[in-house]
Design a protein around this motif. Structure first.
Motif, PDB file in Angstrom:
ATOM      1  N   GLU A  96     -10.348 -46.251 -16.586  1.00  0.00           N
ATOM      2  CA  GLU A  96     -10.836 -44.872 -16.482  1.00  0.00           C
ATOM      3  C   GLU A  96      -9.646 -43.910 -16.517  1.00  0.00           C
ATOM      4  O   GLU A  96      -8.547 -44.258 -16.071  1.00  0.00           O
ATOM      5  CB  GLU A  96     -11.648 -44.728 -15.175  1.00  0.00           C
ATOM      6  N   ASP A  97      -9.868 -42.719 -17.028  1.00  0.00           N
ATOM      7  CA  ASP A  97      -8.793 -41.726 -17.047  1.00  0.00           C
ATOM      8  C   ASP A  97      -8.532 -41.168 -15.652  1.00  0.00           C
ATOM      9  O   ASP A  97      -7.434 -41.255 -15.128  1.00  0.00           O
ATOM     10  CB  ASP A  97      -9.094 -40.595 -18.062  1.00  0.00           C
ATOM     11  N   ASP A 100     -12.462 -38.692  -9.745  1.00  0.00           N
ATOM     12  CA  ASP A 100     -12.545 -37.413  -9.044  1.00  0.00           C
ATOM     13  C   ASP A 100     -13.480 -37.595  -7.846  1.00  0.00           C
ATOM     14  O   ASP A 100     -13.070 -38.049  -6.784  1.00  0.00           O
ATOM     15  CB  ASP A 100     -13.034 -36.360 -10.043  1.00  0.00           C
ATOM     16  N   ARG A 101     -14.769 -37.286  -8.012  1.00  0.00           N
ATOM     17  CA  ARG A 101     -15.700 -37.520  -6.902  1.00  0.00           C
ATOM     18  C   ARG A 101     -15.958 -39.005  -6.702  1.00  0.00           C
ATOM     19  O   ARG A 101     -16.390 -39.430  -5.632  1.00  0.00           O
ATOM     20  CB  ARG A 101     -17.026 -36.788  -7.180  1.00  0.00           C
ATOM     21  N   GLY A 102     -15.703 -39.798  -7.729  1.00  0.00           N
ATOM     22  CA  GLY A 102     -15.898 -41.245  -7.641  1.00  0.00           C
ATOM     23  C   GLY A 102     -17.258 -41.686  -8.143  1.00  0.00           C
ATOM     24  O   GLY A 102     -17.521 -42.884  -8.261  1.00  0.00           O
ATOM     25  N   LEU A 103     -18.115 -40.748  -8.477  1.00  0.00           N
ATOM     26  CA  LEU A 103     -19.505 -41.067  -8.828  1.00  0.00           C
ATOM     27  C   LEU A 103     -19.614 -41.869 -10.122  1.00  0.00           C
ATOM     28  O   LEU A 103     -20.373 -42.834 -10.211  1.00  0.00           O
ATOM     29  CB  LEU A 103     -20.328 -39.777  -8.952  1.00  0.00           C
ATOM     30  N   THR A 104     -18.834 -41.478 -11.133  1.00  0.00           N
ATOM     31  CA  THR A 104     -18.898 -42.126 -12.439  1.00  0.00           C
ATOM     32  C   THR A 104     -18.529 -43.602 -12.331  1.00  0.00           C
ATOM     33  O   THR A 104     -19.243 -44.492 -12.800  1.00  0.00           O
ATOM     34  CB  THR A 104     -17.930 -41.412 -13.421  1.00  0.00           C
ATOM     35  N   LYS A 128      -7.792 -38.145  -8.143  1.00  0.00           N
ATOM     36  CA  LYS A 128      -7.854 -36.808  -7.545  1.00  0.00           C
ATOM     37  C   LYS A 128      -8.722 -36.936  -6.297  1.00  0.00           C
ATOM     38  O   LYS A 128      -9.921 -36.695  -6.344  1.00  0.00           O
ATOM     39  CB  LYS A 128      -8.479 -35.856  -8.580  1.00  0.00           C
ATOM     40  N   PHE A 149      -7.811 -28.733 -12.237  1.00  0.00           N
ATOM     41  CA  PHE A 149      -8.394 -29.330 -13.432  1.00  0.00           C
ATOM     42  C   PHE A 149      -7.283 -29.670 -14.411  1.00  0.00           C
ATOM     43  O   PHE A 149      -6.519 -28.812 -14.828  1.00  0.00           O
ATOM     44  CB  PHE A 149      -9.438 -28.414 -14.058  1.00  0.00           C
ATOM     45  N   VAL A 150      -7.173 -30.948 -14.745  1.00  0.00           N
ATOM     46  CA  VAL A 150      -6.084 -31.395 -15.609  1.00  0.00           C
ATOM     47  C   VAL A 150      -6.613 -31.773 -16.993  1.00  0.00           C
ATOM     48  O   VAL A 150      -7.751 -32.224 -17.128  1.00  0.00           O
ATOM     49  CB  VAL A 150      -5.305 -32.574 -14.971  1.00  0.00           C
TER      50      VAL A 150
HETATM   51  P1  IMP Z   1     -16.333 -38.216 -10.993  1.00  0.00           P
HETATM   52  O1  IMP Z   1     -17.647 -38.879 -11.200  1.00  0.00           O
HETATM   53  O2  IMP Z   1     -16.434 -36.939 -10.234  1.00  0.00           O
HETATM   54  O3  IMP Z   1     -15.288 -39.151 -10.390  1.00  0.00           O
HETATM   55  O4  IMP Z   1     -15.842 -37.726 -12.400  1.00  0.00           O
HETATM   56  C1  IMP Z   1     -15.025 -38.429 -13.189  1.00  0.00           C
HETATM   57  C2  IMP Z   1     -15.095 -37.875 -14.592  1.00  0.00           C
HETATM   58  O5  IMP Z   1     -15.050 -36.446 -14.590  1.00  0.00           O
HETATM   59  C3  IMP Z   1     -13.894 -38.355 -15.361  1.00  0.00           C
HETATM   60  O6  IMP Z   1     -14.231 -39.479 -16.112  1.00  0.00           O
HETATM   61  C4  IMP Z   1     -13.556 -37.182 -16.220  1.00  0.00           C
HETATM   62  O7  IMP Z   1     -14.237 -37.298 -17.451  1.00  0.00           O
HETATM   63  C5  IMP Z   1     -14.099 -35.986 -15.507  1.00  0.00           C
HETATM   64  N1  IMP Z   1     -13.038 -35.248 -14.784  1.00  0.00           N
HETATM   65  C6  IMP Z   1     -12.877 -35.142 -13.443  1.00  0.00           C
HETATM   66  N2  IMP Z   1     -11.819 -34.394 -13.132  1.00  0.00           N
HETATM   67  C7  IMP Z   1     -11.275 -34.016 -14.313  1.00  0.00           C
HETATM   68  C8  IMP Z   1     -10.127 -33.215 -14.659  1.00  0.00           C
HETATM   69  O8  IMP Z   1      -9.375 -32.695 -13.820  1.00  0.00           O
HETATM   70  N3  IMP Z   1      -9.909 -33.057 -15.988  1.00  0.00           N
HETATM   71  C9  IMP Z   1     -10.691 -33.612 -16.956  1.00  0.00           C
HETATM   72  N4  IMP Z   1     -11.752 -34.376 -16.675  1.00  0.00           N
HETATM   73  C10 IMP Z   1     -12.056 -34.565 -15.365  1.00  0.00           C
END
Ligand code: IMP
Ligand code: MG
Length: 174
Positions: A96-97, A100-104, A128, A149-150
Motif C-alpha cells: 500500500e502507498d 491513513d485512517r486504516g480503513l482501506t 499517517k 495531504f501528501v
Molecule cells: P484510509 O482508508 O483512510 O487508510 O485511506 C487510505 C487511502 O487514502 C490510501 O490508499 C490513499 O489512496 C488515500 N490517502 C490517504 N491519505 C492520503 C494522502 O495524504 N495523499 C494521497 N492519498 C491519501
C-alpha cells in the motif's frame, strides 16, 4: 492553485525502498510470494519494490474505493477490482502507498484472510497515524508522515501529481 513542495526527496525514498526490499527478501526467499498492490496509489512503489527485492515473486492488484470523493470520505470501502490469482495457501504480501485512517487496508486484510492464505503481511511506504480509526499492523513500514495531504510517488490529489518522483505536500501558490 496548489504548488507541490518536496518533503521526502526521491533519493531518500530509493534508499528506504532498498532497505525494505532487503528485509522482505530475507523473509520470503524460496516462498514464491504473491505481492498484491492496491491500485492506483501503490503502482510506483510496488514497481520499485519488486525489482529491488530481486527474488521470484508473482504480482496481482486490487482496486478499492471509498464512497465519496475528496480528501475526506465516508469510510465505507468497496472492492472495485478483485485479485485474479487464487490466494489459498500462498504467502501474500499486500503493498500500500499510505495508511491513513486504516480503513482501506483493514478491509482488504479481512477480505483476503477469509480465503486462507499461508501468510498475510502488509508493507506500506507511508504511515499517517494521526487520523487512525482502526488498528492495522504494518509489517514493513517506510516513513511516518505528518498530518498533511501528501502527493507524488504514485499518490494523487484528484488524480493529479501521481507522476512526481518525490513525496510532496501541497502549498498555496500566490
Ligand atoms: P484510509 O482508508 O483512510 O487508510 O485511506 C487510505 C487511502 O487514502 C490510501 O490508499 C490513499 O489512496 C488515500 N490517502 C490517504 N491519505 C492520503 C494522502 O495524504 N495523499 C494521497 N492519498 C491519501
Ligand atoms: Mg491508495
Amino acid at each position: 492553485m496548489e504548488k507541490p513542495k518536496v518533503i521526502i526527496p526521491r533519493d531518500d525514498i530509493a534508499e528506504k525502498v532498498a532497505e525494505l526490499a532487503a528485509l522482505i527478501r530475507k523473509d520470503y526467499k524460496g516462498k514464491n510470494p504473491l505481492v498484491i498492490g492496491i491500485l492506483k496509489g501503490s503502482f510506483v512503489f510496488m514497481s520499485d519494490l519488486v525489482r529491488a527485492m530481486n527474488i521470484p515473486v508473482e504480482i496481482d492488484f486490487v482496486r478499492l474505493a471509498s464512497y465519496g470523493a475528496g480528501t475526506e470520505s465516508s469510510g465505507k470501502i468497496k472492492l472495485v477490482k478483485d485479485v485474479e490469482t487464487p490466494i489459498k495457501d500462498r504467502h501474500v504480501l499486500v503493498v500500500e502507498d499510505i495508511v491513513d485512517r486504516g480503513l482501506t487496508v483493514r478491509f482488504l486484510l479481512d477480505y483476503l484472510s477469509f480465503r486462507k492464505p499461508a501468510s498475510l503481511k502488509l508493507c506500506a511506504l507511508f504511515d499517517k497515524p494521526s487520523k487512525r480509526k482502526v488498528e492495522v499492523p504494518i509489517d514493513y513500514l517506510g516513513f511516518t508522515v505528518p498530518d498533511a495531504f501528501v502527493v507524488g510517488y504514485g499518490l494523487d490529489f484528484g488524480e493529479k501529481f501521481r507522476y512526481l518522483p518525490d513525496l510532496c505536500v501541497l502549498e498555496d501558490k500566490d
